[in-house]
Design an enzyme around this catalytic site. Structure first.
Site, mmCIF file in Angstrom:
data_model
loop_
_atom_site.group_PDB
_atom_site.id
_atom_site.type_symbol
_atom_site.label_atom_id
_atom_site.label_comp_id
_atom_site.label_asym_id
_atom_site.label_seq_id
_atom_site.Cartn_x
_atom_site.Cartn_y
_atom_site.Cartn_z
ATOM 1 N N ARG A 132 0.830 -1.208 0.000
ATOM 2 C CA ARG A 132 0.000 0.000 0.000
ATOM 3 C C ARG A 132 0.871 1.267 0.000
ATOM 4 N NH1 ARG A 132 -5.500 1.506 0.248
ATOM 5 N NH2 ARG A 132 -6.381 -0.568 0.575
ATOM 6 N N GLU B 74 -10.007 5.061 7.167
ATOM 7 C CA GLU B 74 -8.599 5.417 7.119
ATOM 8 C C GLU B 74 -8.287 6.790 6.515
ATOM 9 O OE1 GLU B 74 -8.067 1.516 5.267
ATOM 10 O OE2 GLU B 74 -6.162 1.411 6.317
#
Lengths: 483, 767
Positions: free
Chosen positions: B304, B707
């Site tokens: 990520r 997030e």
């Protein structure tokens, strides 16, 4: 074993033979299986275990928020302990709970109970409600989910609602409005039945309670905020000299031009004392940087001094005030300057059978200027990287006497003796501030640790000495001259 | 709708792991962990522990009946150390006793003979020695090597971010006991019940169906309980298996802090090239991730980082390489943002480097390079529904940034002891698990014969409000009041093969499954209703407001009656549904694909106020324009946004994770590791919602929100940095977060202080 401990837990009269060293947290969650009070850190830093402790004061009960993880049962003798279970109404949310619900101020919920209890304490507090006071009431509660804004909005709702709270018959209004259950009405009467703990323990030293053993000699405990962090397991089984409610050692007195603070005086009582506020006008601001509301409600002045942390805020503040410490022992009392009380790391000039009874300092007057500075990673509820206090006597343009202290820069709470001596007779100006700061830095021997590198601490002390001058003498010392 | 859990939370009646009623005979477990960072484990001596009154058993690796292996992605992590220890705090033995205090006393009395080995604590050193957890990965777009010659400005440097302790207020824990026929029931404070089940089965050497995992709720997770709740759950199960007694483990805070992983620290090198018009033409970056002693989720976190290394900017020529470095600290793990924030910090630092060198505003470079519709990400996906510029421009208007800039400039012109700094922080975050197979979920919905509804999914409630969104989903889809819906515990016997509650995706994945299940039940009920109302088909009939409607017109058939009669008519009132996100795919052999079902965008303005004398500062203002899609619950989404921002600010400012030279965690308590308190939250925190249509793969068009808001916190670093440079334009200091008061003061005055001291030192030496 001595007589059972007695207190009121929510709506229940409690008589227990549990160890007086057991924490209220372990008592309510373990012995009583009341699980609303949460365990977050067991060192008073998160507030998830906050309870209210009510003490009879005349006809009223005064409630203070405390972290139950550091609170020995001995210190709730004859008091009213309120957990979330004692705040819940049968079929409705209280205004505190409703405000939190309406603002979405609960997410995972684990810290929530602590906030509800702290805010209930805010509503019970006789002082004038304000957004600042509401925020201060939750300054010991950590929430990792919300970012606090929703909780602040809930608190602001309460502050608006409390504008209607009458000055007299406050409790009756709170009960009628559902802030607290009806059982609160009976608490003053029920607490009055108890023999005050202090009256049962006359004499210079508080009597020991609990069972002393070979492994666990009696321990003098004030608010417990250091001892229960440092040795939680041992404390539960220790016999205690509980000094917290020892009336003779509590409170602020003026005598012969000196201000005497009893060792069992809590930080909250210290900052709320009208005498202290008059003598140290900005004490409210200074104490806002020291611990949190629930810890200030527990921590005692004597406890802070005897813990001997090189970074203790109250110790550094009193050292800067030029305080003396009064020790009580079998042979009577003994007085010595606080600056000579600390011999080396955690080593005191104190015999095993001596207790700190009080601390005193010469009352500041119109020629006195006093300042306290503290910098840490988090501005509030944190241990300082460096803290420092400075007391100047001036005739306007010349310093006639000075006392400077600094924490976090030596193995002991450090009195900046050379700097203090240097300053006597110097003009109040930037040159003096600069020389004093350089001298202060030369006096210290900081070490690198989690609170900062040695070099940083040295630089920080220089800056904070500057800050003393900039704060106290803004018309004589300007930042541009120092930078 | 308000959070459905708030009633229980506010009254202290919600049940967390430590509140589960204890069964008679329950044993308590405490973990004996390695005191050294690296070494050969010669001998374990339990005699001291056994001598402690109340201690019943001490279990070590030798007591594991199955595989001593808990690694999720890479099988490189034992449950209990065997042969070697690889980090301080690595579990070596489980001490079981009749009380928590006795178990802890037992653990303290344990001895182990360990021959120390050299420890690696620096990820760059680990990379030099080839100590990698997985092979390096890289992304490439365009031709970065050729692009440098077109750049007018090129800057190179280094940027570091520290780790972050999750500091969920509820510590990790588990409670396990044996059930009949060789089964074990585990109550776990985990974000990933299936991971616990799978790992417990592997370690105990039994099929997964013998392990039942149940999760009521978590007192915070933030990623810390995605993979790392497993250790405690499996240890409790192991203890139960051996003793045939219930075993409970509830970690004390210091044990939790030293034994569980954090957000990964990163150290990175960047090179950025700009055209004269400030377009970023080329960007090259190398990431060194401090993975700790075992892989845990590090490889996925690393991926990520790569996915988000250009943040919300279009960079035509980009090359990113990432190393997952094995060091001798606790294995680091998932934390809100999952490597994305670490990647974004570096390009923001590179942009700041360029802006500072060129004497221009960072925002000029940022805005010039924002993604536009159809732009290609370095991983091949194209930006669709791109809201990068709309959130930036929306913030300019809604946040009145013109006034904000003027105020900051005026303040700085009139103040010397204090300075303010301003930073803008645009963000972009991809939604979906980047491991495509994890983008599936299932739901089990029961309509009971009295009309009440029970819903089970794989989603774990940890404060993010997923229970509330699932309740809404069931109520909306069935056309009933939310009060009729109960969300059950998360249990592997009702929701199997689930993905963890992570990647911001729990509401999307599980909510979609609930929607499908409720639609199926609703369709059956409407068919029945059509018969009951004497109609040929159910066409035109809908469930709404607790009643069957014919289009807009209410019929006489209301919900409770409909359900009761359907039950009498033997209509199936339960449904299990499975949902798999459509369209997502990724090929690691080419580094290209469409891994995300959509992206979340936003822009925030952050103002810091600096005390130049003391080096102390506050983040006083955050104003964000956030892309919520069509929020299905504004209270929940606002809470996630505010909380994420403050958590991100904490990571960038005061949260400093420190290990000593022996690899021991120095910041191992709340007294030394500081997270934001009420005073640290920005006094002004404004959230504005961008008015957009949400994508179809978002639940009711309501975009994932867990997030992305944390990323705004990165702006806090640059706001403080800006304030420092306002006070001391000559300050030269590393791009290193957190920007603690120490770093600030050293940047402001450190050089002059050093010079003055060395001069004074020479004077003394010359005396």
């Amino acid at each position: 074993m001595t007589t059972p401990l007695r207190f009121v837990l929510n709506d229940a009269d409690v008589a227990t033979d549990a160890s007086p060293g057991m924490t209220v947290l372990d008592f309510v969650r373990g012995a009583r299986r009341m699980c609303g009070t949460k365990i977050g850190c067991r060192e008073g830093d998160c507030g998830a275990c906050t309870v209210l402790v009510g003490t009879l004061d005349g006809a009223d009960v005064v409630y203070r928020a405390m972290t139950s993880c550091l609170l020995p049962l001995a210190n709730v003798q004859a008091k009213h302990v309120v957990t979330i279970e004692g705040l819940n109404l049968p079929d409705a949310l209280s205004p505190v709970q409703q405000a939190m619900a309406d603002e979405g101020a609960t997410q995972c919920g684990f810290c929530t109970v602590g906030f509800v209890v702290s805010l209930a304490g805010y509503c019970l507090d006789a002082r004038q409600p304000s957004d600042g006071a509401a925020r201060a009431a939750i300054d010991g509660n950590i929430c990792r989910c919300t970012g606090y804004k929703s909780i602040e909005r809930a608190a602001a709702r309460l502050t608006r609602a409390l504008a209607d709270r009458p000055g007299a018959n406050r409790l009756e209004w709170l009960v009628t409005q559902g802030y607290v259950p009806q059982s609160f009405r009976s608490i003053p009467r029920r607490l009055a039945q108890f023999i005050p703990a202090a009256a049962a323990a006359p004499g210079p030293l508080p009597a020991a309670t609990g069972k002393a053993t070979v492994n666990h000699a009696p321990v003098a405990v004030g608010g417990g905020t250091d001892l229960y962090v440092q040795r939680p397991e041992a404390m539960e089984h220790s016999a205690l000299h509980p000094t917290f409610d020892h009336a003779a050692w509590r409170g602020v007195r003026l005598r012969d031009g000196r201000c005497e603070v009893g060792a069992a005086t809590t930080f909250s009582e210290f900052v709320e004392s009208p005498d202290i506020q008059r003598l140290v006008p900005r004490v409210g601001l200074f104490l806002e940087w020291v611990a949190s509301s629930p810890i200030r409600n527990m921590a005692t002045v004597g406890g802070n001094l005897s813990n001997a942390s090189p970074i203790g805020d109250m110790t550094i503040l009193l050292l800067g005030l030029g305080a003396e410490v009064h020790l009580a022992g079998p042979a009577g009392t003994r007085t010595l300057p606080l600056r000579r009380f600390y011999k080396s790391y955690k080593t005191l000039d104190r015999e095993g059978d001596e207790f700190i009874a009080a601390v005193s300092f010469a009352c500041p007057d119109a020629r006195t200027a006093f300042n306290f500075e503290k910098v840490c990673k988090r501005t509030h509820l944190d241990i300082a990287s460096v803290n420092t206090a400075a007391r100047f006597e001036t005739d306007g343009s010349v310093i006639t006497g000075a006392a400077l202290s600094a924490g976090g820069v030596a193995p002991v709470p450090f009195f900046l003796a050379k700097t203090s001596a240097f300053l006597a007779g110097r003009r109040v100006d930037a040159a003096t501030a600069g020389e004093a700061a350089a001298l202060a830095v030369s006096e210290i021997a900081p070490i690198s640790d989690a609170r900062g590198s040695a070099e940083y601490k040295a630089l920080l002390l220089q800056q904070l000495v500057y800050a003393h001058f900039l704060t106290l003498f803004p018309e004589r010392v300007r930042w541009e001259e120092l930078a | 709708m308000k959070n459905i859990d708030s009633w229980g939370h506010l009254r202290g009646e919600s049940i967390y792991l430590d509140d589960v009623p204890e069964l008679t005979g329950t044993l308590h477990g405490a973990v004996f962990a390695s005191p050294v960072a690296h070494g050969v484990l010669r001998r374990i001596d339990p005699s001291g522990a056994i001598a402690v009154p109340g201690v019943i058993a001490v279990l070590t690796a030798a007591d594991i009946p199955g595989a001593n292996q808990i690694g999720g992605i890479v099988p490189d992590e034992p449950l209990l150390a065997d042969g070697q220890v690889h980090f301080c705090g690595q579990p070596i033995a489980l001490v079981l006793a009749s009380s928590d205090a006795a178990a802890r006393a037992g653990a303290a009395a344990m001895q182990a003979a360990i021959d120390p080995l050299p420890a690696i604590l620096d990820p760059r050193e680990a990379a030099r020695q080839g100590e990698l957890l997985v092979p390096p990965k890289s992304f490439r777009l365009g031709d970065v090597d050729a692009a440098w010659r077109d750049c007018v400005h090129v800057f190179e440097g280094r940027a570091d971010t520290g780790g972050q302790e999750h500091l969920y207020i509820e510590t990790q824990g588990a409670y396990a006991w044996c059930t009949e026929a060789g089964g074990i029931r585990i109550h776990s404070s985990t974000q990933g019940p299936t991971a616990v089940q799978r790992t417990a089965a592997r370690v105990l050497g039994v099929p997964m169906h013998r392990i039942e995992v149940d999760v009521t709720r978590l007192g915070g997770g933030f990623g810390g309980k995605e993979d790392q709740a497993t250790t405690w759950a499996v240890l409790a199960a192991l203890g139960a298996l051996h003793t045939k007694r219930p075993v409970k483990i509830a970690l004390h805070r210091m044990d939790d802090m030293r034994m569980t992983g954090k957000r990964h620290p990163y150290t990175s090198d960047y090179k950025i090239g700009l055209a004269a018009d400030l377009r970023i033409l080329a960007y090259e970056v190398t990431f060194y991730q401090d993975g700790g002693a075992a892989a845990d989720l590090s490889p996925a976190v690393l991926e990520r980082t790569l996915f988000h290394h250009t943040n919300t900017y279009f960079v035509p020529n980009a090359h990113a390489t990432a190393y997952s470095c094995r060091t001798n600290v606790v294995p680091h793990t998932a934390f809100r943002g999952f490597g994305g924030p670490q990647g974004m910090f570096v390009i923001e630092a590179a942009i700041a480097h360029a802006a500072e060198a060129l004497g221009i505003d960072r925002a000029d470079i940022q805005r010039r390079n924002l993604l536009q519709e159809g732009d290609e990400f370095p991983y091949g996906q194209r930006a669709t529904g791109c809201n990068a510029r709309p959130t930036w421009d929306g913030l300019e208007r809604a946040g009145d940034l013109g006034q904000l800039r003027t105020d900051v400039q005026a303040f700085n012109a009139s103040h010397t002891v204090e300075k303010k700094g301003l930073a803008l922080m645009p963000i972009c975050f991809g939604i979906s698990f980047t491991k495509t197979l994890m983008n599936q979920a299932n739901a089990l919905v029961h309509v009971y014969q009295d009309g009440s509804v029970g819903v089970s999914t794989g989603a774990v409630e940890m404060g993010q409000g997923v229970n509330t969104k699932i309740t809404q989903t069931a109520a909306i889809t069935l056309g009933i009041d939310t009060g009729r819906v109960r969300v059950e515990t998360t249990n592997t016997t009702r929701a199997a093969n689930t993905s963890p509650s992570a990647a911001s995706a729990s509401a999307d994945l599980n909510g979609k499954a609930v929607e499908e299940a409720c639609e199926a039940i609703g369709a059956r009920l409407l068919e029945f209703a059509a018969r009951r109302l004497g109609r040929p088909t159910a066409a035109g009939l809908v469930l709404r407001a607790e009643r069957v409607h014919d289009g807009a017109t209410a019929t006489a058939l209301e919900w409770v009656e409909l359900v009761r009669e359907a039950y009498f008519a033997r209509i199936a009132l339960s449904e299990h549904a499975h949902y798999a996100t459509p369209g997502v795919h990724f090929d690691w052999t080419t580094g290209k694909g469409a891994p995300f079902s959509y992206h979340v965008y936003g822009t925030a303005a952050i103002v810091a106020r600096l005390d130049v004398v003391r080096g102390r500062y506050e983040i006083e203002t955050v104003i964000a324009m956030h892309d919520f899609g069509r929020s299905m619950n504004e209270i929940v989404d606002r809470g996630q946004t505010e909380g994420g921002i403050v958590q991100g600010i904490g990571w960038m400012t005061m949260e400093e994770l420190l290990f000593d030279t022996e690899g021991r965690l120095r910041t191992n308590a709340l007294s030394t590791y500081k997270v934001p308190d009420v005073y640290a939250a920005p006094a002004r925190l404004e959230i504005h919602a961008l008015d957009t249509e949400g994508p179809p793969t978002a639940l009711f068009g309501s975009k994932a929100v867990g997030e992305p808001p944390l990323l705004y916190g990165i702006g806090a670093y640059f706001a403080v940095r800006d304030a420092v440079l306002q006070a001391n334009p000559a300050a030269r200091f590393a791009f290193s977060a957190p920007i603690t008061p120490e770093k600030v003061l050293m940047a402001l005055h450190g050089e002059r202080f050093r010079t003055a001291r060395s001069t004074a030192g020479h004077a003394v030496a010359g005396d």
